[in-house]
Design a protein around this motif. Structure first.
Motif, mmCIF file in Angstrom:
data_model
loop_
_atom_site.group_PDB
_atom_site.id
_atom_site.type_symbol
_atom_site.label_atom_id
_atom_site.label_comp_id
_atom_site.label_asym_id
_atom_site.label_seq_id
_atom_site.Cartn_x
_atom_site.Cartn_y
_atom_site.Cartn_z
ATOM 1 N N ARG A 40 -4.760 -2.349 -98.789
ATOM 2 C CA ARG A 40 -6.016 -1.832 -99.384
ATOM 3 C C ARG A 40 -6.554 -0.659 -98.567
ATOM 4 N NH1 ARG A 40 -7.947 -5.768 -103.117
ATOM 5 N NH2 ARG A 40 -7.016 -7.809 -102.796
ATOM 6 N N GLY A 110 -14.973 -7.710 -119.430
ATOM 7 C CA GLY A 110 -14.311 -6.894 -120.458
ATOM 8 C C GLY A 110 -12.816 -6.860 -120.236
ATOM 9 N N ALA A 112 -9.069 -5.031 -119.956
ATOM 10 C CA ALA A 112 -8.389 -3.811 -119.514
ATOM 11 C C ALA A 112 -7.645 -3.134 -120.663
ATOM 12 C CB ALA A 112 -7.389 -4.166 -118.410
ATOM 13 N N GLY A 128 -6.029 -3.138 -108.982
ATOM 14 C CA GLY A 128 -5.406 -3.768 -107.818
ATOM 15 C C GLY A 128 -4.858 -5.141 -108.151
HETATM 16 C C1 LIG Z 1 -4.629 -10.914 -108.875
HETATM 17 S S1 LIG Z 1 -6.265 -10.647 -109.411
HETATM 18 C C2 LIG Z 1 -6.712 -9.135 -108.586
HETATM 19 C C3 LIG Z 1 -8.176 -9.046 -108.292
HETATM 20 C C4 LIG Z 1 -8.596 -7.816 -107.503
HETATM 21 N N1 LIG Z 1 -8.330 -6.602 -108.227
HETATM 22 C C5 LIG Z 1 -7.948 -7.754 -106.140
HETATM 23 O O1 LIG Z 1 -7.470 -6.671 -105.777
HETATM 24 O O2 LIG Z 1 -7.933 -8.759 -105.438
HETATM 25 C C6 LIG Z 1 -6.026 -10.098 -111.064
HETATM 26 C C7 LIG Z 1 -7.324 -9.951 -111.840
HETATM 27 O O3 LIG Z 1 -7.070 -9.266 -113.061
HETATM 28 C C8 LIG Z 1 -7.832 -9.864 -114.078
HETATM 29 N N2 LIG Z 1 -7.202 -9.562 -115.366
HETATM 30 C C9 LIG Z 1 -5.969 -9.915 -115.770
HETATM 31 N N3 LIG Z 1 -5.751 -9.453 -117.006
HETATM 32 C C10 LIG Z 1 -6.864 -8.778 -117.380
HETATM 33 C C11 LIG Z 1 -7.235 -8.067 -118.552
HETATM 34 N N4 LIG Z 1 -6.406 -7.964 -119.594
HETATM 35 N N5 LIG Z 1 -8.458 -7.491 -118.581
HETATM 36 C C12 LIG Z 1 -9.298 -7.596 -117.538
HETATM 37 N N6 LIG Z 1 -9.009 -8.275 -116.418
HETATM 38 C C13 LIG Z 1 -7.799 -8.845 -116.331
HETATM 39 C C14 LIG Z 1 -7.844 -11.339 -113.728
HETATM 40 O O4 LIG Z 1 -8.900 -12.027 -114.339
HETATM 41 C C15 LIG Z 1 -7.977 -11.280 -112.202
HETATM 42 O O5 LIG Z 1 -9.312 -11.290 -111.802
#
Ligand SMILES: C[S@@+](CC[C@H](N)C(=O)[O-])C[C@H]1O[C@@H](n2cnc3c(N)ncnc32)[C@H](O)[C@@H]1O
Length: 241
Positions: A40, A110, A112, A128
């Motif tokens: 990060r 929301g 992605a 991420g």
């Molecule tokens: C492995 S975590 C990463 C969290 C954070 N970005 C980090 O760097 O630690 C993956 C995240 O992506 C979100 N996620 C997965 N698919 C998604 C989608 N289609 N729209 C929005 N969020 C999504 C999940 O809910 C989860 O919080």
């Protein structure tokens, strides 16, 4: 992936993160041997954010990247973190106050796959460790490209596939065999940490992902392997009009 399959993957992924939200931060550090913090920091250095910029963090989860960006752009800037899992956002929310960025950081529920923002809204859009989890990587990259301003950046930090055979074999033994056992012991459930390695199987390698950045309309794509390629950082620029 058809619409039905896409829905099934989304629902499954949503449930996985809803189940582990409370332990997500600790497990990240344990399972990556704290490497994720180094990755990060490297991403933040390469992004060269400026004070006052507007940033979007897609799949923001427990908010670590959104917070790091907010600390850099400061109160003259603006950061929005979007995620489709309320349980993950509930963990992120109190951290905004703790890190003194609540006044200029928003968290939004929301998806992605269809970002609820106008075209050209942000200086940078990041994702991420979430691109592996979406049903259509190309669609998410297209959406991120759409919402950044001309000249803006799209950035992905994601697990990847090491290039060097002997190291890859060793790493895969840990990733596919040992990690799910540690995950199960820590969260008391099989599913979430069986999904983590599974999600990498069909995910494009670093070179393919760089090409997908270009296909999404981004140029000058940079890709960096991290920790022998366990992780990769990609940065692409939206052409200036
Ligand atoms: C492995 S975590 C990463 C969290 C954070 N970005 C980090 O760097 O630690 C993956 C995240 O992506 C979100 N996620 C997965 N698919 C998604 C989608 N289609 N729209 C929005 N969020 C999504 C999940 O809910 C989860 O919080």
């Amino acid at each position: 992936m058809g619409q039905g399959e896409s829905r099934v993957k989304s629902d499954f992924v949503h449930d996985v993160f809803a189940q582990i939200a409370g332990r997500y931060d600790v497990m990240n550090s344990v399972l990556s041997f704290n490497q994720h913090k180094i990755w990060r920091r490297f991403a933040m250095r390469k992004m060269r954010l400026k004070t006052g910029e507007h940033c979007l963090d897609v799949g923001t989860g427990t908010g670590d990247w959104a917070i790091a960006m907010a600390q850099t752009v400061g109160a003259r800037g603006q950061v929005t973190g979007i995620d489709f899992c309320q349980e993950m956002l509930d963990v992120a929310e109190p951290k905004l106050n703790r890190f003194h960025v609540a006044g200029f950081t928003n968290l939004l529920l929301g998806n992605a796959m269809a970002l609820p923002f106008e075209d050209h809204s942000f200086d940078v859009a990041t994702i991420g460790f979430a691109l592996r989890n979406v049903p259509d990587v190309a669609q998410v990259l297209k959406e991120m490209t759409r919402v950044v301003k001309p000249g803006g950046k799209v950035v992905s930090l994601e697990l990847s596939k090491p290039d060097f055979g002997p190291f890859r074999a060793l790493y895969y033994f840990y990733f596919y065999r040992i990690l799910p056992l540690i995950g199960r012991a820590a969260v008391g459930k099989d599913e979430p940490y069986r999904w983590l390695p599974e999600s990498l199987r069909t995910f494009p390698d670093r070179h393919k992902l760089a090409r997908m950045f270009e296909e999404a309309g981004l140029e000058r794509v940079e890709d960096y392997p991290l920790t022998f390629g366990i992780c990769a950082l990609h940065i692409g620029y939206k052409p200036k009009a």
